[in-house]
Design an enzyme around this catalytic site. Structure first.
Site, PDB file in Angstrom:
ATOM      1  N   ASN A   1      -1.710  10.001  -6.147  1.00  0.00           N
ATOM      2  CA  ASN A   1      -2.503  11.235  -6.212  1.00  0.00           C
ATOM      3  C   ASN A   1      -2.440  12.013  -4.894  1.00  0.00           C
ATOM      4  O   ASN A   1      -3.194  12.963  -4.704  1.00  0.00           O
ATOM      5  CB  ASN A   1      -3.955  10.920  -6.573  1.00  0.00           C
ATOM      6  CG  ASN A   1      -4.605   9.982  -5.560  1.00  0.00           C
ATOM      7  OD1 ASN A   1      -3.999   9.653  -4.545  1.00  0.00           O
ATOM      8  ND2 ASN A   1      -5.824   9.567  -5.841  1.00  0.00           N
TER       9      ASN A   1
ATOM     10  N   ASP B   1      -7.860   1.862   6.384  1.00  0.00           N
ATOM     11  CA  ASP B   1      -8.966   1.882   5.414  1.00  0.00           C
ATOM     12  C   ASP B   1      -9.354   0.482   4.980  1.00  0.00           C
ATOM     13  O   ASP B   1      -8.681  -0.497   5.308  1.00  0.00           O
ATOM     14  CB  ASP B   1      -8.583   2.748   4.202  1.00  0.00           C
ATOM     15  CG  ASP B   1      -7.178   2.441   3.680  1.00  0.00           C
ATOM     16  OD1 ASP B   1      -6.637   1.377   4.000  1.00  0.00           O
ATOM     17  OD2 ASP B   1      -6.624   3.284   2.956  1.00  0.00           O
TER      18      ASP B   1
END
Ligand code: GLP
Length: 252
Positions: A148, A77
Site C-alpha cells: 500500500n 517500527d
C-alpha cells in the site's frame, strides 16, 4: 527539503545483487566511521525483503572481518501489544535474523517497544526521536515498501512531516501479516513507527523491492504526485535515495 516530483533513481538488479550492493555500502560506511573514531548509525527494516542483506553482512563479518563494534541501529517500527519474545515481534525477528548472529550489543540496538503502557506511548516515541538525534542522526536507512506504499508503518495518510508515533495499521498491512500471525484476528491493530520526516532525515536512503507483488506500488511510487496517499512517494524529495528492485517488481 521540499516535496519533490523528481524521479526516484532506480537500479535494476536481482535480489542477490541488491543484497551484496547494500551490504557493501554499509560495510564501507562502518569502516569509514571507525577510521574516524565514530559510530555508524543504521536504520533497519523487517519483512522478507532485507533478509539477503542481513545474510550478506553476517557473511562479511565471518569472511572479511567486518567489525560491528561501532554500529548503532534503530529499527523502523514495532507492533503494539506484543512482548519482545512474541514470535512475530520485530525485536525477536531482529535478534534471530541479525543481531545475535553478529553479536551486536543489545545496548546498540534500538527498536520501539511493543509492550509500552498506553499512557507512556507518546513519551516513548519522543524518547526514540531524542535517541536518534543524540546518536548524531541516521547515516543509512534501509527500507522495504508495503503493497500500500507504506515505509516503516507510515500508512497511507501519513504526513511528510510526521515523526515517531503510534499508528493504526492499514487493512492491507494487516491482511499481509495475517498468515504469519495465524489469522487476521491475531494481527495487532496498532504499531509504533518512525515518522516520514524521521526517515527522510537519514543521510542516505536505500529502498529494496522484489517480486511482482510490488510492481503496482512501485509504479505509483514513481508516477503519482507525491503525497500522503502513497507515503513512499515522499522519498523522491531525498538528496541521496535509490531504489534497488528486480525485474518482476519493475515490470521489465
Ligand atoms: C512490513 C514493515 C515494513 C516492510 C514492509 C514490507 O510490515 N513494517 O518496514 O518494509 O512491511 O514487507 P516485506 O519485505 O515482507 O514485503
Amino acid at each position: 527539503m521540499t516535496t519533490s516530483t523528481a524521479p526516484l533513481p532506480i537500479q535494476a538488479c536481482s535480489p542477490a545483487e541488491a543484497a551484496r550492493e547494500v551490504a557493501r555500502e554499509i560495510a564501507v560506511l562502518i569502516r569509514e566511521r571507525r577510521a574516524a573514531g565514530r559510530m555508524a548509525v543504521l536504520c533497519l527494516p523487517t519483512g522478507r525483503t532485507p533478509l539477503g542483506v542481513y545474510d550478506e553482512l553476517v557473511r562479511m563479518q565471518r569472511d572479511e572481518a567486518l567489525d560491528f563494534a561501532n554500529v548503532t541501529t534503530f529499527n523502523l517500527d514495532e507492533f503494539l501489544g506484543l512482548p519482545p519474545e512474541h514470535p512475530q515481534s520485530f525485536r525477536r525477528y531482529m535478534r534471530e535474523r541479525f543481531f545475535a548472529r553478529i553479536g551486536l550489543e543489545p545496548t546498540h540496538t534500538w527498536i520501539p517497544s511493543g509492550d509500552v503502557a498506553p499512557a507512556q506511548i507518546a513519551a516513548h516515541c519522543a524518547e526514540y526521536e531524542r535517541e536518534i538525534a543524540d546518536a548524531g542522526g541516521l547515516d543509512y536507512a534501509l527500507l522495504g515498501i508495503g503493497r500500500n506504499g507504506h515505509i516503516g508503518f507510515n500508512e497511507p495518510g501519513s504526513a511528510r512531516d510526521s515523526r515517531t508515533r503510534e499508528v493504526r495499521l492499514h487493512e492491507v498491512t494487516r491482511a499481509d501479516a495475517a498468515r504469519a500471525f495465524g489469522g487476521l484476528e491475531f494481527v495487532p491493530e496498532r504499531a509504533i513507527t518512525m515518522g516520514v520526516a524521521t526517515i527522510l532525515g537519514a543521510r542516505r536512503v536505500r529502498v529494496l523491492a522484489f517480486g511482482a507483488d510490488k510492481r503496482e506500488i512501485l509504479r505509483r511510487t514513481s508516477e503519482d504526485t507525491p503525497g500522503p496517499q502513497v507515503p513512499a512517494t515522499f522519498l523522491r524529495g531525498h538528496p541521496d535515495v535509490r531504489l534497488l528492485a528486480d525485474g518482476a517488481a519493475l515490470g521489465r
